[in-house]
Design a protein around this motif. Structure first.
Motif, short mmCIF file in Angstrom:
data_model
loop_
_atom_site.label_atom_id
_atom_site.label_comp_id
_atom_site.label_asym_id
_atom_site.label_seq_id
_atom_site.Cartn_x
_atom_site.Cartn_y
_atom_site.Cartn_z
N ASP A 163 92.84 20.41 75.41
CA ASP A 163 93.40 19.98 74.10
C ASP A 163 94.71 21.28 75.05
N VAL A 164 94.25 22.42 75.50
CA VAL A 164 95.68 23.62 75.38
C VAL A 164 96.34 23.14 76.75
N SER A 165 96.36 21.87 77.58
CA SER A 165 96.65 21.33 78.18
C SER A 165 97.49 20.12 77.71
N GLU A 166 97.35 19.23 77.17
CA GLU A 166 97.65 18.63 76.60
C GLU A 166 99.02 18.79 75.57
N ILE A 167 98.34 19.83 74.98
CA ILE A 167 100.37 20.72 74.42
C ILE A 167 101.35 21.06 75.36
N ILE A 168 100.82 22.28 76.62
CA ILE A 168 101.61 22.43 76.98
C ILE A 168 101.96 21.37 77.74
N THR A 169 101.69 20.17 78.94
CA THR A 169 101.98 18.95 78.94
C THR A 169 103.18 18.48 78.44
N ARG A 170 103.26 18.43 77.41
CA ARG A 170 104.19 17.82 75.90
C ARG A 170 105.34 18.58 75.82
N LYS A 171 104.66 19.61 76.33
CA LYS A 171 106.32 20.83 75.70
C LYS A 171 107.15 21.12 74.44
N ASP A 172 106.40 20.44 74.10
CA ASP A 172 107.12 20.26 72.10
C ASP A 172 106.89 21.81 71.55
N LEU A 173 108.42 22.65 71.76
CA LEU A 173 108.59 23.73 71.66
C LEU A 173 107.77 24.34 70.48
N LYS A 174 107.73 23.44 69.08
CA LYS A 174 107.45 23.87 67.77
C LYS A 174 106.07 23.16 67.72
N GLU A 175 105.41 22.70 68.61
CA GLU A 175 103.70 22.23 68.66
C GLU A 175 103.24 23.61 69.18
N MET A 176 104.20 24.08 70.37
CA MET A 176 103.35 25.38 71.34
C MET A 176 103.14 26.17 70.46
N LEU A 177 104.03 26.65 69.63
CA LEU A 177 104.65 27.90 68.54
C LEU A 177 103.56 27.96 67.72
N CYS A 178 103.53 26.57 67.67
CA CYS A 178 102.08 27.07 66.25
C CYS A 178 100.71 26.92 66.96
N ALA A 179 100.86 25.73 67.85
CA ALA A 179 99.03 26.64 68.73
C ALA A 179 98.74 27.92 68.83
N CYS A 180 99.76 28.50 69.43
CA CYS A 180 100.19 29.64 69.36
C CYS A 180 99.44 30.72 68.76
N ALA A 181 99.98 30.43 67.33
CA ALA A 181 99.52 31.32 66.74
C ALA A 181 98.72 30.69 65.61
N ARG A 182 98.31 29.12 65.66
CA ARG A 182 96.39 29.29 65.26
C ARG A 182 95.77 29.79 66.23
N ALA A 183 95.95 29.81 67.63
CA ALA A 183 94.95 30.77 67.98
C ALA A 183 95.29 32.43 67.93
N ILE A 184 95.83 32.81 68.00
CA ILE A 184 96.36 34.26 67.40
C ILE A 184 95.68 34.61 66.25
N GLY A 185 95.64 33.52 65.41
CA GLY A 185 95.34 33.74 63.95
C GLY A 185 93.87 33.33 64.09
N ASP A 186 93.55 33.03 65.31
CA ASP A 186 91.56 32.65 65.01
C ASP A 186 91.10 33.57 65.95
N ASN A 187 91.79 34.26 66.31
CA ASN A 187 91.75 35.70 67.31
C ASN A 187 90.82 35.40 68.60
N ASP A 188 91.21 34.34 68.83
CA ASP A 188 91.62 33.01 70.06
C ASP A 188 92.34 33.55 71.38
N MET A 189 92.22 35.20 71.52
CA MET A 189 93.98 35.88 72.17
C MET A 189 93.85 35.16 73.64
N LEU A 190 92.23 34.45 74.46
CA LEU A 190 92.59 33.53 75.68
C LEU A 190 93.58 32.75 75.59
N THR A 191 93.02 31.56 74.35
CA THR A 191 94.35 31.13 74.74
C THR A 191 95.57 31.32 74.24
N GLY A 192 95.90 31.90 72.99
CA GLY A 192 97.15 32.84 72.36
C GLY A 192 98.02 33.58 74.01
#
Length: 543
Positions: A163-192
């Motif tokens: 899922d992370v690879s697909e988000i990165i592949t799309r290169k949608d900056l807003k989507e990637m920022l939100c995904a990064c924030a969600r990972a950090i908010g969930d304490n998933d620092m590896l994905t973040g």
């Protein structure tokens, strides 16, 4: 709730001929490379600049003429070739928190699960090196311990690399920022960390509006993961822009966007209408800044057919605004007093150099027979409420003002919900809100303009980082929607006072000088100023 104990606030009375005192400072921003990105070395040592950003309520014109007329118009992880993380490095970032003492850490913890023991030891070593270089070996900084997360009970979710690879592949900056924030908010620092590394190459302070905004939001996310905001901020409080330089940035923003003129015009219109025919007027401004709002009102009252009233202005302001002015409130008093004298208007100025939360009724020096008008221009959202501490100063100040029996109270605020919203919804709201702000700047201030980066860094980035990177008392940018403010005012005993058609027509005339993407809506007696489909600032009046 029990009222806080009385605390006497120092006041100063200024009459016509006192001389201002200047207290200039200096400031530093780390250098960038030719792509508009900070170098890896800069990220290791100065992830974000220090204090020096002013609040919106200080984004004022320093003159009556427009210099800029509106127009219509590093990394935190390394990766193998397959895109999966292969090793991890330290991640330090420094948010900009200019208001409160940096004694407490803010933000979410770094999960130990994403770091090896060697990496943890290396991080500790790097942090200590940074402390020693900036403050010397004896300074006791409260750096967050990576081995003791604030929420150890929160499980680290399973990482779906596909899922992370697909988000990165799309290169949608807003989507990637939100995904990064969600990972950090969930304490998933590896994905973040993975997403932060990818985002580094997509953001730039020289780019499109979303790229520029993304640069500041990304730094805020990194600061949050490192919990470095309060401690490193103290280490970086070394150089700041002098008052004149910072005021020039505010002046540019004031001229290229109508948001702050909108607040001044609507507030002054409501006050002028409420005090019509009064002989003694007392205006209490809870964040007077440079005092520019009152220049046009004094001029208007000077031309009253039956003669001007006696005007008293009580201006409240804290040390942050004193820094932007280059000195204390006596500068404001001197400027307004000289204007009133030239117009033969009886005038007196009182300055209260204190935080709004400290103000008590006796500090305001209200006299019998005065017609009182109170102005809250982009200041109430800085006052802590019941969600921050045991004392709800936000509602206490409203009750205090109601007890003065004012003729009118004006409220101008950001139409955003960042006070009680949890981290991830707050991040999304901030992204949406400031996207509109950065797009509106892009219309009237070209990307090649030499001062545009300074305007965005010094006037906007501080607030963005504070909203995202900090929590508790350290988070001072706590906006609320007008409906929430309406509830607070009604609870304090106020009633809505619809703005007059004359005020509405004045604002409409103002917007004709700007891009047609700005919107103005009247709803329930209040005005909403926005950009396209995003409301940004509201103005309302209360009695």
């Amino acid at each position: 709730m029990q009222e806080p104990s009385r605390k006497k606030v120092p006041t100063q009375t200024h009459r016509l001929y006192e001389q201002p005192q200047q207290e200039p400072g200096s400031y530093y921003w780390p250098p960038m490379n030719h792509q508009g990105l900070y170098s890896d070395d800069v990220f290791e040592q100065n992830r974000l600049p220090s204090e020096a950003f002013k609040q919106y309520c200080n984004l004022e014109s320093s003159s009556g003429t427009s210099t800029y007329p509106p127009q219509n118009s590093s990394s935190t992880a390394s990766f193998a070739s397959n895109g999966s993380p292969s090793s991890h490095q330290e991640c330090l970032s420094y948010p900009l928190d200019p208001y409160y003492s940096p004694d407490n850490n803010c933000g979410s913890p770094v999960s130990r699960s994403c770091l090896t023991d060697d990496a943890i030891d290396n991080l500790r070593h790097k942090i200590r090196e940074l402390e020693t270089a900036m403050l010397g070996p004896d300074e006791d900084l409260d750096i967050y311990s990576i081995t003791n997360p604030v929420h150890p009970e929160l499980p680290v979710p399973e990482v779906e690399w596909k899922d992370v690879s697909e988000i990165i592949t799309r290169k949608d900056l807003k989507e990637m920022l939100c995904a990064c924030a969600r990972a950090i908010g969930d304490n998933d620092m590896l994905t973040g960390e993975w997403l932060v590394s990818e985002l580094r190459g997509m953001v730039s302070v020289f780019g499109k509006p979303i790229q520029r905004l993304g640069a500041y939001m990304l730094e805020a996310l990194v600061a949050r993961t490192a919990s470095s905001g309060s401690s490193i901020y103290k280490a970086l409080r070394c150089k700041e822009p002098i008052g004149a330089e910072l005021l020039s940035y505010m002046h540019i923003l004031y001229e290229v966007c109508p948001y702050f003129k909108f607040g001044y015009l609507s507030g002054n219109g409501a006050i002028a209408e409420a005090i019509k025919g009064e002989n003694r007027v007392h205006i209490i401004d809870f964040q007077i800044a440079q005092g520019n709002q009152w220049i046009t009102l004094i001029q208007a009252l000077a031309n009253r057919p039956r003669g001007p009233p006696k005007i008293t202005i009580t201006g409240i302001d804290d040390s942050a605004s004193a820094f932007a002015r280059g000195g204390g409130l006596d500068i404001v008093g001197k400027r307004l007093s000289l204007l009133a004298e030239s117009l033969m208007v009886p005038f007196e100025f009182h300055g209260i150099a204190a935080s709004v939360s400290e103000v008590q009724r006796e500090d305001l020096k209200v006299q019998p027979g005065e017609a009182i008008a109170v102005n809250f221009a982009l200041v109430l959202h800085h006052i802590p409420d019941e969600t921050v501490g045991s004392q709800n100063h936000r509602d206490r100040i409203l009750r205090l003002v109601k007890g003065l029996s004012p003729k009118v109270v004006t409220l101008v605020e950001h139409e955003s919900n960042t006070n009680t919203a949890p981290f991830y919804p707050r991040f999304v709201q901030t992204l949406k809100y400031y996207t509109a702000i950065f797009e509106s700047i892009d219309v009237t201030l070209s990307r090649e303009h030499k001062e545009r980066i300074n305007v965005e860094q010094h006037c906007l980035a501080r607030d963005i980082v504070n909203i995202i990177a900090c929590e508790g008392a350290e988070r001072v940018e706590r906006h609320e929607l007008l409906e929430k403010w309406r509830s607070r005012f009604l609870t304090a005993g106020f009633k809505p006072h619809p703005l007059s058609p004359f005020v509405n027509a004045t604002i409409e005339a103002l917007l004709k000088n700007y891009c047609d993407k700005y919107t103005l809506e009247e709803k329930d007696g209040a005005l909403y100023l926005g950009w396209l489909n995003q409301n940004l600032v509201t103005s309302s009046a209360w009695i």
